[in-house]
Design a protein around this motif. Structure first.
Motif, PDB file in Angstrom:
ATOM      1  N   ALA A 136      12.228 -14.856 -36.301  1.00  0.00           N
ATOM      2  CA  ALA A 136      13.480 -15.167 -36.988  1.00  0.00           C
ATOM      3  C   ALA A 136      14.489 -15.854 -36.089  1.00  0.00           C
ATOM      4  O   ALA A 136      15.549 -16.280 -36.547  1.00  0.00           O
ATOM      5  CB  ALA A 136      14.090 -13.887 -37.556  1.00  0.00           C
ATOM      6  N   GLY A 137      14.165 -15.957 -34.787  1.00  0.00           N
ATOM      7  CA  GLY A 137      15.093 -16.587 -33.859  1.00  0.00           C
ATOM      8  C   GLY A 137      16.304 -15.728 -33.554  1.00  0.00           C
ATOM      9  O   GLY A 137      17.372 -16.251 -33.216  1.00  0.00           O
ATOM     10  N   GLY A 138      16.156 -14.406 -33.632  1.00  0.00           N
ATOM     11  CA  GLY A 138      17.277 -13.503 -33.394  1.00  0.00           C
ATOM     12  C   GLY A 138      17.314 -12.982 -31.969  1.00  0.00           C
ATOM     13  O   GLY A 138      16.356 -13.128 -31.212  1.00  0.00           O
ATOM     14  N   VAL A 139      18.439 -12.364 -31.607  1.00  0.00           N
ATOM     15  CA  VAL A 139      18.570 -11.729 -30.296  1.00  0.00           C
ATOM     16  C   VAL A 139      18.575 -10.210 -30.410  1.00  0.00           C
ATOM     17  O   VAL A 139      18.631  -9.515 -29.402  1.00  0.00           O
ATOM     18  CB  VAL A 139      19.844 -12.194 -29.558  1.00  0.00           C
ATOM     19  CG1 VAL A 139      19.751 -13.654 -29.203  1.00  0.00           C
ATOM     20  CG2 VAL A 139      21.094 -11.915 -30.381  1.00  0.00           C
ATOM     21  N   GLY A 140      18.518  -9.689 -31.634  1.00  0.00           N
ATOM     22  CA  GLY A 140      18.476  -8.247 -31.817  1.00  0.00           C
ATOM     23  C   GLY A 140      18.024  -7.910 -33.218  1.00  0.00           C
ATOM     24  O   GLY A 140      18.177  -8.708 -34.154  1.00  0.00           O
ATOM     25  N   LEU A 141      17.438  -6.719 -33.376  1.00  0.00           N
ATOM     26  CA  LEU A 141      16.991  -6.243 -34.685  1.00  0.00           C
ATOM     27  C   LEU A 141      16.992  -4.728 -34.675  1.00  0.00           C
ATOM     28  O   LEU A 141      16.454  -4.103 -33.755  1.00  0.00           O
ATOM     29  CB  LEU A 141      15.582  -6.754 -35.004  1.00  0.00           C
ATOM     30  CG  LEU A 141      15.092  -6.510 -36.434  1.00  0.00           C
ATOM     31  CD1 LEU A 141      15.790  -7.475 -37.400  1.00  0.00           C
ATOM     32  CD2 LEU A 141      13.574  -6.674 -36.547  1.00  0.00           C
ATOM     33  N   ALA A 142      17.598  -4.141 -35.681  1.00  0.00           N
ATOM     34  CA  ALA A 142      17.605  -2.685 -35.836  1.00  0.00           C
ATOM     35  C   ALA A 142      16.453  -2.256 -36.739  1.00  0.00           C
ATOM     36  O   ALA A 142      15.998  -3.022 -37.593  1.00  0.00           O
ATOM     37  CB  ALA A 142      18.937  -2.221 -36.433  1.00  0.00           C
ATOM     38  N   ALA A 143      15.995  -1.015 -36.567  1.00  0.00           N
ATOM     39  CA  ALA A 143      14.832  -0.552 -37.318  1.00  0.00           C
ATOM     40  C   ALA A 143      15.048  -0.623 -38.824  1.00  0.00           C
ATOM     41  O   ALA A 143      14.127  -0.972 -39.575  1.00  0.00           O
ATOM     42  CB  ALA A 143      14.493   0.883 -36.905  1.00  0.00           C
ATOM     43  N   ASP A 156      16.419  -9.238 -27.437  1.00  0.00           N
ATOM     44  CA  ASP A 156      15.738 -10.310 -26.726  1.00  0.00           C
ATOM     45  C   ASP A 156      16.362 -10.564 -25.355  1.00  0.00           C
ATOM     46  O   ASP A 156      16.363 -11.690 -24.860  1.00  0.00           O
ATOM     47  CB  ASP A 156      15.779 -11.598 -27.561  1.00  0.00           C
ATOM     48  CG  ASP A 156      14.796 -12.644 -27.065  1.00  0.00           C
ATOM     49  OD1 ASP A 156      13.719 -12.250 -26.571  1.00  0.00           O
ATOM     50  OD2 ASP A 156      15.104 -13.840 -27.157  1.00  0.00           O
ATOM     51  N   LEU A 157      16.909  -9.505 -24.749  1.00  0.00           N
ATOM     52  CA  LEU A 157      17.510  -9.608 -23.421  1.00  0.00           C
ATOM     53  C   LEU A 157      16.732  -8.728 -22.451  1.00  0.00           C
ATOM     54  O   LEU A 157      17.294  -8.003 -21.629  1.00  0.00           O
ATOM     55  CB  LEU A 157      18.986  -9.195 -23.478  1.00  0.00           C
ATOM     56  CG  LEU A 157      19.859 -10.050 -24.406  1.00  0.00           C
ATOM     57  CD1 LEU A 157      21.238  -9.426 -24.572  1.00  0.00           C
ATOM     58  CD2 LEU A 157      19.980 -11.469 -23.894  1.00  0.00           C
ATOM     59  N   GLY A 158      15.411  -8.821 -22.553  1.00  0.00           N
ATOM     60  CA  GLY A 158      14.538  -7.940 -21.793  1.00  0.00           C
ATOM     61  C   GLY A 158      14.569  -8.143 -20.291  1.00  0.00           C
ATOM     62  O   GLY A 158      14.072  -7.298 -19.544  1.00  0.00           O
ATOM     63  N   LEU A 221      25.035  -8.642 -23.550  1.00  0.00           N
ATOM     64  CA  LEU A 221      24.263  -7.419 -23.783  1.00  0.00           C
ATOM     65  C   LEU A 221      25.089  -6.379 -24.516  1.00  0.00           C
ATOM     66  O   LEU A 221      24.609  -5.731 -25.459  1.00  0.00           O
ATOM     67  CB  LEU A 221      23.745  -6.847 -22.461  1.00  0.00           C
ATOM     68  CG  LEU A 221      22.954  -5.544 -22.584  1.00  0.00           C
ATOM     69  CD1 LEU A 221      21.692  -5.735 -23.410  1.00  0.00           C
ATOM     70  CD2 LEU A 221      22.612  -4.984 -21.210  1.00  0.00           C
ATOM     71  N   ALA A 222      26.347  -6.203 -24.114  1.00  0.00           N
ATOM     72  CA  ALA A 222      27.217  -5.243 -24.793  1.00  0.00           C
ATOM     73  C   ALA A 222      27.386  -5.612 -26.255  1.00  0.00           C
ATOM     74  O   ALA A 222      27.366  -4.744 -27.142  1.00  0.00           O
ATOM     75  CB  ALA A 222      28.582  -5.183 -24.102  1.00  0.00           C
ATOM     76  N   ARG A 223      27.545  -6.889 -26.519  1.00  0.00           N
ATOM     77  CA  ARG A 223      27.728  -7.344 -27.902  1.00  0.00           C
ATOM     78  C   ARG A 223      26.484  -7.076 -28.745  1.00  0.00           C
ATOM     79  O   ARG A 223      26.569  -6.554 -29.864  1.00  0.00           O
ATOM     80  CB  ARG A 223      28.061  -8.837 -27.889  1.00  0.00           C
ATOM     81  CG  ARG A 223      28.254  -9.467 -29.267  1.00  0.00           C
ATOM     82  CD  ARG A 223      29.365  -8.850 -30.057  1.00  0.00           C
ATOM     83  NE  ARG A 223      30.621  -8.798 -29.334  1.00  0.00           N
ATOM     84  CZ  ARG A 223      31.809  -9.024 -29.881  1.00  0.00           C
ATOM     85  NH1 ARG A 223      31.902  -9.336 -31.156  1.00  0.00           N
ATOM     86  NH2 ARG A 223      32.910  -8.900 -29.166  1.00  0.00           N
ATOM     87  N   VAL A 224      25.307  -7.413 -28.220  1.00  0.00           N
ATOM     88  CA  VAL A 224      24.066  -7.213 -28.967  1.00  0.00           C
ATOM     89  C   VAL A 224      23.822  -5.729 -29.231  1.00  0.00           C
ATOM     90  O   VAL A 224      23.483  -5.325 -30.350  1.00  0.00           O
ATOM     91  CB  VAL A 224      22.872  -7.845 -28.209  1.00  0.00           C
ATOM     92  CG1 VAL A 224      21.550  -7.449 -28.863  1.00  0.00           C
ATOM     93  CG2 VAL A 224      23.020  -9.360 -28.180  1.00  0.00           C
TER      94      VAL A 224
END
Length: 270
Positions: A136-143, A156-158, A221-224
């Motif tokens: 999806a081209g996202g930087v975060g996803l919740a369950a 996506d900030l691994g 990172l804090a924002r995501v």
């Protein structure tokens, strides 16, 4: 310590790399304790002793989520739930990215439940979440964006912290920072908006290998993390908007056929 020079590829306004995030990961069966600082791009730096002591204390107050072998009945129940509710990656909605639950779906607007146990099914679901997020081209996803009402997120900030966080909690925050946000659950024109949130947050979570993570996160990172933890609490970023910006985004959602009934009439916290 601040490192200047070449502009960081991730930070705003041409800033150089700097150790803006502080991370401690506890010991596990196959790994010792780890502590480091990191830039928003993932470049790592030594963690100052004072920061290490502070985060060690935070991590000590966080109980690690146990493995399936410790609670087999709970693991079986969790795996059964995940088999029933996880959204397949293929179906699409006109309001969201493929495999992502759209705004208006009940699971997105209710607080999720603690995972409680790291089961085989949870690990498989984590891989599914990461795959959906990348596609999806996202930087975060919740369950719950993937259909499961459990407290876990992917990001996506691994290079800064491990990609999957189980039972994450925000335990401290300070400052404010305005930053543009959108959402994989709301693929609507003109829905991106500036959201005011704390600039720095301290988050604790368990990793899939059972180790405890404590991170003092800043900038991206804090924002995501805040955006995804909001999802896990049943809150979407639109609820944090106020005034004309809120009305403009809600109008865009309505024009796209989105269901606004799930959104409270007033901004979150008001």
């Amino acid at each position: 310590m601040r490192v200047t020079g070449q502009a960081c590829p991730r930070r705003r306004d041409g800033q150089g790399c700097a150790p803006v995030n502080e991370v401690v990961v506890g010991a596990g069966q196959n790994a010792g304790p780890e502590g480091y600082a990191a830039c928003s791009c993932g470049r790592r730096f030594p963690l100052p002793p004072a920061a290490r002591r502070r985060l060690d204390a935070v991590a000590a107050g966080c109980r690690a989520v146990p493995p399936a072998t410790a609670e087999p009945a709970a693991a079986r129940a969790l795996d059964s739930l995940l088999e029933r509710v996880v959204r397949p990656a293929e179906p699409t909605s006109r309001l969201s990215r493929p495999g992502v639950v759209p705004v208006g779906a009940p699971v997105l607007h209710r607080p999720t439940q603690p995972v409680g146990v790291i089961s085989p099914g949870l690990v498989r679901f984590a891989l599914h979440m990461a795959s959906v997020m990348r596609a999806a081209g996202g930087v975060g996803l919740a369950a719950n964006q993937a259909g499961a009402p459990v407290r876990m997120l992917a990001h996506d900030l691994g290079r800064i912290v491990p990609q999957i966080l189980v039972d994450p909690r925000v335990v401290g925050s300070h400052g404010t920072w305005t930053y543009g946000e959108g959402c994989l659950s709301l693929r609507v024109d003109d829905a991106t908006a500036d959201v005011v949130r704390p600039k720095v947050v301290t988050v604790v979570a368990t990793l899939l290998d059972g180790r405890v993570l404590a991170v003092r996160a800043d900038e991206v990172l804090a924002r995501v993390l805040q955006h995804e933890v909001d999802h896990l609490d049943g809150i979407v970023y639109v609820q944090r908007l106020v005034g004309a910006e809120r009305e403009a985004v809600l109008a865009s959602v309505e024009r796209a056929g989105g269901d606004l009934a799930s959104l409270p009439p007033r901004p979150h916290g008001v």
